[in-house]
Write a protein that holds these residues in place. Structure first.
Motif, mmCIF file in Angstrom:
data_model
loop_
_atom_site.group_PDB
_atom_site.id
_atom_site.type_symbol
_atom_site.label_atom_id
_atom_site.label_comp_id
_atom_site.label_asym_id
_atom_site.label_seq_id
_atom_site.Cartn_x
_atom_site.Cartn_y
_atom_site.Cartn_z
ATOM 1 N N SER A 975 0.811 -1.215 0.000
ATOM 2 C CA SER A 975 0.000 0.000 0.000
ATOM 3 C C SER A 975 0.843 1.263 0.000
ATOM 4 C CB SER A 975 -0.947 0.004 1.205
ATOM 5 O OG SER A 975 -0.235 0.237 2.398
ATOM 6 N N GLY A 976 2.153 1.132 0.237
ATOM 7 C CA GLY A 976 3.020 2.304 0.138
ATOM 8 C C GLY A 976 4.116 2.377 1.168
ATOM 9 N N PHE A 977 3.988 1.680 2.293
ATOM 10 C CA PHE A 977 5.005 1.742 3.342
ATOM 11 C C PHE A 977 6.268 1.011 2.894
ATOM 12 C CE2 PHE A 977 1.170 2.732 5.582
ATOM 13 C CZ PHE A 977 1.564 3.655 6.543
ATOM 14 N N LYS A 978 7.372 1.712 2.931
ATOM 15 C CA LYS A 978 8.623 1.173 2.384
ATOM 16 C C LYS A 978 9.343 0.255 3.372
ATOM 17 C CE LYS A 978 8.958 5.401 -0.255
ATOM 18 N NZ LYS A 978 7.543 5.685 0.073
ATOM 19 N N SER A 979 9.080 0.453 4.627
ATOM 20 C CA SER A 979 9.773 -0.292 5.679
ATOM 21 C C SER A 979 8.747 -0.668 6.746
ATOM 22 C CB SER A 979 10.880 0.587 6.282
ATOM 23 O OG SER A 979 11.614 -0.106 7.248
ATOM 24 N N VAL A 980 8.706 -1.968 7.105
ATOM 25 C CA VAL A 980 7.680 -2.445 8.024
ATOM 26 C C VAL A 980 8.311 -3.420 9.021
ATOM 27 C CG1 VAL A 980 5.461 -3.632 8.243
ATOM 28 C CG2 VAL A 980 5.941 -2.274 6.184
ATOM 29 N N VAL A 981 7.955 -3.273 10.289
ATOM 30 C CA VAL A 981 8.299 -4.265 11.313
ATOM 31 C C VAL A 981 7.023 -5.015 11.669
ATOM 32 C CG1 VAL A 981 9.048 -4.644 13.688
ATOM 33 C CG2 VAL A 981 10.248 -2.980 12.256
ATOM 34 N N GLY A 982 7.089 -6.354 11.600
ATOM 35 C CA GLY A 982 5.930 -7.186 11.916
ATOM 36 C C GLY A 982 6.325 -8.356 12.787
ATOM 37 N N THR A 983 5.347 -9.219 13.082
ATOM 38 C CA THR A 983 5.608 -10.366 13.952
ATOM 39 C C THR A 983 5.191 -11.659 13.276
ATOM 40 O OG1 THR A 983 3.442 -10.129 15.002
ATOM 41 C CG2 THR A 983 5.303 -9.022 16.048
ATOM 42 N N LEU A 984 5.932 -12.731 13.577
ATOM 43 C CA LEU A 984 5.647 -14.036 12.997
ATOM 44 C C LEU A 984 4.599 -14.815 13.781
ATOM 45 C CD1 LEU A 984 9.236 -15.264 12.068
ATOM 46 C CD2 LEU A 984 7.396 -14.710 10.483
ATOM 47 N N TRP A 985 4.430 -14.513 15.067
ATOM 48 C CA TRP A 985 3.454 -15.221 15.898
ATOM 49 C C TRP A 985 3.018 -14.318 17.050
ATOM 50 C CZ3 TRP A 985 8.254 -17.831 14.991
ATOM 51 C CH2 TRP A 985 9.268 -17.528 15.910
ATOM 52 N N ILE A 1038 12.497 -13.131 18.896
ATOM 53 C CA ILE A 1038 12.686 -13.540 17.493
ATOM 54 C C ILE A 1038 11.392 -13.465 16.685
ATOM 55 C CG2 ILE A 1038 14.606 -15.036 18.122
ATOM 56 C CD1 ILE A 1038 12.742 -17.440 17.732
ATOM 57 N N ALA A 1039 10.247 -13.136 17.368
ATOM 58 C CA ALA A 1039 8.993 -12.978 16.625
ATOM 59 C C ALA A 1039 9.041 -11.757 15.715
ATOM 60 C CB ALA A 1039 7.828 -12.853 17.601
ATOM 61 N N PHE A 1040 9.850 -10.744 16.103
ATOM 62 C CA PHE A 1040 9.890 -9.497 15.331
ATOM 63 C C PHE A 1040 10.820 -9.633 14.128
ATOM 64 C CE2 PHE A 1040 8.368 -8.063 19.430
ATOM 65 C CZ PHE A 1040 7.373 -7.154 19.069
ATOM 66 N N ILE A 1041 10.313 -9.228 12.985
ATOM 67 C CA ILE A 1041 11.142 -9.214 11.772
ATOM 68 C C ILE A 1041 10.962 -7.887 11.046
ATOM 69 C CG2 ILE A 1041 10.997 -11.719 11.489
ATOM 70 C CD1 ILE A 1041 9.032 -11.174 9.150
ATOM 71 N N HIS A 1042 11.933 -7.574 10.203
ATOM 72 C CA HIS A 1042 11.854 -6.362 9.392
ATOM 73 C C HIS A 1042 11.624 -6.743 7.927
ATOM 74 C CE1 HIS A 1042 13.626 -3.194 6.784
ATOM 75 N NE2 HIS A 1042 12.857 -2.438 7.563
#
Length: 1045
Positions: A975-985, A1038-1042
């Motif tokens: 949608s436009g965000f160039k950099s995102v931090v998310g979680t695997l679980w 370790i759930a957090f990824i970039h």
């Protein structure tokens, strides 16, 4: 001058009374005639008997002669029409009108009127059986009309006269061109006549427009463009409510269906279906032709299902046949046809869904249809053939041994009834007998069966022209026969012939995409089984067809449904890449992997293509493409409507727009430097993704597991995983999920022994071989950036957290893990990373929004008590010069969140997140009113967006339905965000605040000129995870990824 010889009244006014009106025109009214009150507008002026100007005197005398001869002609014509039908009276009238015409040359203002009077007289003679002058009359009316162009006050009456002449000529000579022309003229006339005009009342009568409609509706079906234009005009002449409207709709539908058979344009079929729905909607249940209309619509929907495989089409086909069947009860002439139609629909559904009830019911219906069609009846061959097809299917799927011999016997009986080799349906009988013989060959291994099967398919090819859609089935069954023989009696020639027929079937352009894709996938699978050299070609064909098919789907949801419809497509890209790797073509492997996995995002991104380069080369084309892309994007919103008719209309509009879009793109590709504009990228295009560090593609296929490293420059590097296979990776993925669940029951200080053992396996078996290539082959310095691009089972494994968890051999220190060596990020595809790096030309003012929902709406999750504290913490850490927005509690709704995502450059989102593995587009964030879905996010254009932190559950986990990585974090990136931090679980909201605090503290320290830089996010996350080692458990860290830049 004009008239029809009718006496409508007498003028009872003195000469002085006329002249008293001066130069002003005035109206005279007459008594009603046939319900209409005629009126006349007059203007009176004296004519001087003598004048000094000789020419004026001459004109006056000439005009008097014209008037006198015209009146005399009308008088004689009136006598002829009132009963004295002697030919000499008509000849006398025409002589007078011809004298007038001689006195009115082409440039005379009354020339058209003189033509009309003479034509009218000739037409009246024709009507009264004097057949001499109809062609002359028509020609004269046509000449008069030509002198009265658009806007002329007398054009309507001239149109009517010509229509009447053409109708009379058609009634005697039945020349199709006359009724065609009449329809076009009626279409022009009616809008020129007001509803209460006398001319309209006679024009629409049974001898006027009504006759034209009836005559056109009785014409044979014409699939030409001209024929369809006629049908559209006729439909406008009899709109909704007109007694002829259902028939006109039906005739147009049949013409479009006939053109579809000729040209295979799906738009024609869609319009045919829409018309079929319209017909049924205007026909009450007691309407005599309703049953025929129900079956016509069912047949069209069934045909569209053959092309597009929309399950709701097939369900509707069955529903329509069910409704039609009672309308043709036992004893009805077409009872057998209704039984047969319902049986065919159920058989088709069995092929799709394997429902036992469907195949058994279909077989029973075919038996009843055959019993209702005794020997000597038309279509008995079809009844025999369809029952045979059901029995063959039941034998192949359910191994009903008695069915096969009966099916072969029925096929032979059916062929005996079709003795002519050129019978249009004979090839279908040949197919069925060929199928049955192949099945029996697989049981008995009698060569004569398979030899006959091959011969039958070859006969069917001879019977079909090169572009006939059913040639696909000839190739398909011919392939099956060769392959069956090769399995039992291995022969290289048979294998080559089988693969060639796979090729011909897959590339037969007039067959629908779903069938061709299935055949291409099967080609690839069989080529792999037998080690045939065409495997790579088969994969490429499959991906190309898949791409073309998906572009015809008019919404993101429908595109996602394609993967579920086409069995075998889910692993297509990784299998194709694996094949290329085994062929030692690493660049091709990268291209194929990208083409297959980027289907969802790349097709959607067609609507948002950066235009900067194009604008600098051709501004008009850039604007044109932008406008059409916007229209396409808007059209998608209604394409998923639950109203099938509305959805069909939206699909038609969508395809019309995509046709325009493709035409503009074709123009763009002619520009220098734009030859591959929006085509699947080549390796050199994809390598741009590795500009700031290598991209590692991890391939998990049934055929091999390996990695391909795309370096900043040069050829890709292959990293084999000889000890891994897909089954092992699936087990490893399952073990990780189990280990993560187990940690939820553990205290923060308890050792994560199970999880550590799994991370050690990932290091030893996957990441260490990759690191060796990075360090020793590519000489990549420590702390460089790398991007992981996992596929299939790899998407659910925390590759970034790979760690040996042991000391070096000398015991001096611990071995370094992946995140000790490199700054690690993820990317769904290479193209996604390239798109993320494409920045806008203008810099926007930075702004930061926090969106938190600790008390989501009903059914969306439990209360998250720490959300408000987390939002306040983030607020304190954001630089004070940055515009800040807090959206929480009742304000954190779906609409509010979408607006915040669209209007801010940086966003922090704290709430429940849910990954829907079966339907990834429904993956969602919990909001106060209703969920914010991945579909909402992907359709929410955020061109100025830079960074998003998703402090929620399951925001970056790949779905299991398809190899392509589709998750909430990837949706935000698109949608436009160039950099995102998310979680695997799942992450604990009370614990995760430590990671959030560490991340933003590192992110915002030492800002250059107070400017926030989203490209620092991966580095900041790496540092933050190290900083909270003692306060946050391993599984939470370790759930957090970039993802992204």
């Amino acid at each position: 001058m004009l008239g029809r010889g009718e006496l409508i009244g007498k003028l009872e006014m003195s000469l002085d009374g006329l002249l008293d009106h001066g130069d002003e025109p005035f109206d005279l009214s007459f008594p009603p005639i046939r319900g209409v009150c005629p009126s006349l507008t007059l203007k009176a002026a004296p004519v001087q008997a003598c004048a000094n100007d000789d020419s004026a005197m001459f004109d006056s005398v000439d005009d008097c002669r014209i008037a006198r001869d015209t009146d005399a002609g009308h008088t004689r014509l009136s006598e002829y029409m009132r009963g004295r039908s002697e030919v000499h009276i008509l000849d006398d009238a025409m002589n007078h009108f011809e004298l007038v015409l001689d006195q009115c040359p082409v440039d005379h203002p009354d020339h058209a009127a003189a033509l009309t009077n003479l034509a009218w007289a000739r037409l009246q003679g024709y009507i009264h059986k004097d057949l001499r002058g109809i062609y002359i009359a028509t020609s004269l009316f046509r000449d008069a009309l030509a002198l009265r162009p658009q806007g002329h006050p007398d054009r309507p009456i001239s149109l009517y006269h010509l229509i009447e002449a053409l109708i009379w000529r058609y009634s005697y000579h039945a020349t199709t061109v006359d009724i065609y022309k009449s329809a076009h003229l009626c279409h022009e006339l009616l809008p020129l006549c007001s509803d209460d005009a006398y001319l309209r009342s006679i024009a629409i009568g049974k001898n006027g427009v009504d006759y034209v409609i009836r005559a056109c509706n009785n014409l044979p079906t014409d699939a030409s463009d001209e024929g369809i234009r006629l049908r559209l005009i006729v439909l406008e002449l009899c709109p909704f409510g007109n007694q002829h409207n259902p028939t006109a709709l039906d005739k147009l539908a049949k013409a479009l269906k006939a053109r579809f058979r000729q040209c295979a344009s799906i738009d024609d079929l869609d319009q045919n279906i829409q018309l079929g729905r319209d017909i049924i909607s205007v026909c009450p249940k007691e309407y005599p032709n309703r049953v025929a209309y129900l079956i016509n619509l069912a047949e069209s929907l069934n045909r569209r299902f053959d092309y597009q495989r929309k399950s709701h089409d097939l369900d509707e086909v069955i529903f329509l046949y069910e409704e039609a069947l009672p309308l043709r009860p036992v004893g009805h002439e077409y009872h057998d046809a209704s039984l047969d139609g319902l049986g065919r629909a159920l058989l088709t559904r069995f092929h799709e869904c394997s429902g036992i009830d469907d195949i058994n019911r279909a077989t029973g219906l075919f038996r009843k249809a055959l019993a209702a069609c005794p020997p000597g009846r038309p279509n008995r061959d079809t009844r025999l053939n369809n029952l045979a097809a059901a029995l063959i299917t039941r034998h192949d799927k359910l191994h009903a041994s008695d069915d096969l011999d009966e099916a072969i016997d029925l096929c032979r009986k059916s062929l005996c009834l079709l003795k002519q080799d050129d019978h249009p349906e004979r090839h279908r009988n040949l197919f069925n007998l060929s199928m049955a013989l192949c099945s029996r060959f697989n049981q008995t291994r009698k060569n004569e069966d398979v030899q006959e099967a091959i011969g039958l398919c070859q006969q069917s090819l001879l019977a079909l022209h090169p572009l006939h859609p059913d040639r696909y089935f000839s190739y398909k069954w011919l392939k099956e026969a060769y392959l069956s023989r090769h399995r039992i009696l291995p022969n290289t020639a048979d294998l080559s012939l089988a693969m060639n027929n796979f090729r011909l079937a897959s590339k037969h352009s007039t067959q629908g995409f779903p069938e061709r894709i299935k055949e291409a996938i099967q080609w690839a699978r069989q080529a792999e089984v037998y080690g045939h050299e065409s495997a790579l070609e088969a994969y490429q064909t499959s991906l190309d067809l898949f791409d073309n098919y998906v572009t015809t789907r008019s919404s993101i949801t429908l595109r996602r449904d394609v993967a579920t419809i086409l069995d075998g497509s889910q692993s297509l890209s990784v299998d194709a890449a694996s094949c290329a790797v085994r062929c030692n073509d690493m660049q091709r492997a990268v291209e194929l992997e990208e083409q297959g996995r980027d289907q969802h995002w790349s097709l959607a991104s067609r609507l948002r293509t950066p235009m900067d380069d194009l604008k600098s080369t051709s501004l008009p084309l850039a604007h044109k493409l932008s406008e059409i892309s916007k229209c396409i994007s808007d059209a998608q919103s209604s394409a998923g409507s639950a109203d099938r008719a509305a959805a069909d209309r939206a699909a038609i509009a969508y395809r019309r727009l995509t046709t325009q879009w493709e035409a503009v793109v074709a123009e763009i590709r002619k520009l220098q430097g734009f030859s591959r504009f929006l085509l699947p990228p080549l390796y050199e295009d994809l390598q741009v993704a590795a500009r700031h560090g290598p991209v590692i593609i991890l391939i998990a296929s049934n055929y091999s597991c390996n990695a391909i490293i795309v370096p900043t420059s040069g050829d890709p590097r292959h990293v084999p995983f000889p000890s891994l296979d897909l089954t092992y990776l699936e087990v490893l993925k399952s073990d990780f999920a189990k280990a993560i669940r187990n940690t939820a029951r553990m205290g923060p200080k308890e050792p994560r022994t199970e999880l550590i053992a799994l991370l050690r396996k990932i290091w030893d078996e996957v990441m260490l071989p990759i690191v060796n290539v990075l360090q020793h082959d590519l000489k990549l310095p420590s702390w460089s950036r790398i991007w992981l691009c996992p596929t299939a089972a790899f998407t659910s494994i925390p590759l970034h957290a790979a760690n040996p968890f042991r000391m070096k051999a000398d015991g001096s220190e611990r071995e370094l893990c992946l995140e000790d060596l490199y700054i690690c990020s993820y990317t769904p595809t290479l193209s996604a990373l390239i798109r993320a790096r494409q920045t806008t030309m203008t810099r926007v003012t930075p702004s930061f929004a926090v969106i938190g929902q600790g008390r989501p709406g009903a059914g969306q999750g439990t209360v998250l008590a720490a959300v408000d504290d987390e939002l306040e913490l983030v607020h304190k850490l954001v630089p004070p010069n940055i515009k800040f927005t807090n959206l929480s509690s009742d304000e954190a709704t779906r609409a509010g969140a979408l607006d915040a995502l669209r209007c801010n450059t940086w966003v922090h989102l704290a709430c429940h997140g849910k990954q829907d593995c079966e339907h990834p587009s429904n993956s969602r964030f919990a909001m106060r009113d209703k969920p914010l879905t991945l579909l909402d996010i992907t359709e929410n254009n955020a061109p100025q967006a830079e960074f998003a932190f998703l402090s929620a559950c399951h925001t970056a986990r790949g779905n299991k339905m398809t190899d392509e990585v589709i998750h909430l974090a990837a949706g935000l990136q698109f949608s436009g965000f160039k950099s995102v931090v998310g979680t695997l679980w799942d992450v604990n909201d009370a614990v995760v605040k430590h990671a959030v605090e560490a991340f933003y503290e590192i992110m915002f320290q030492d800002l250059e000129e107070g400017v926030m830089d989203c490209t620092k996010a991966a580095w900041a996350l790496n540092k933050a995870i190290y900083a909270v080692t003692k306060t946050v458990p391993l599984e939470q860290r370790i759930a957090f990824i970039h993802i992204g830049v």
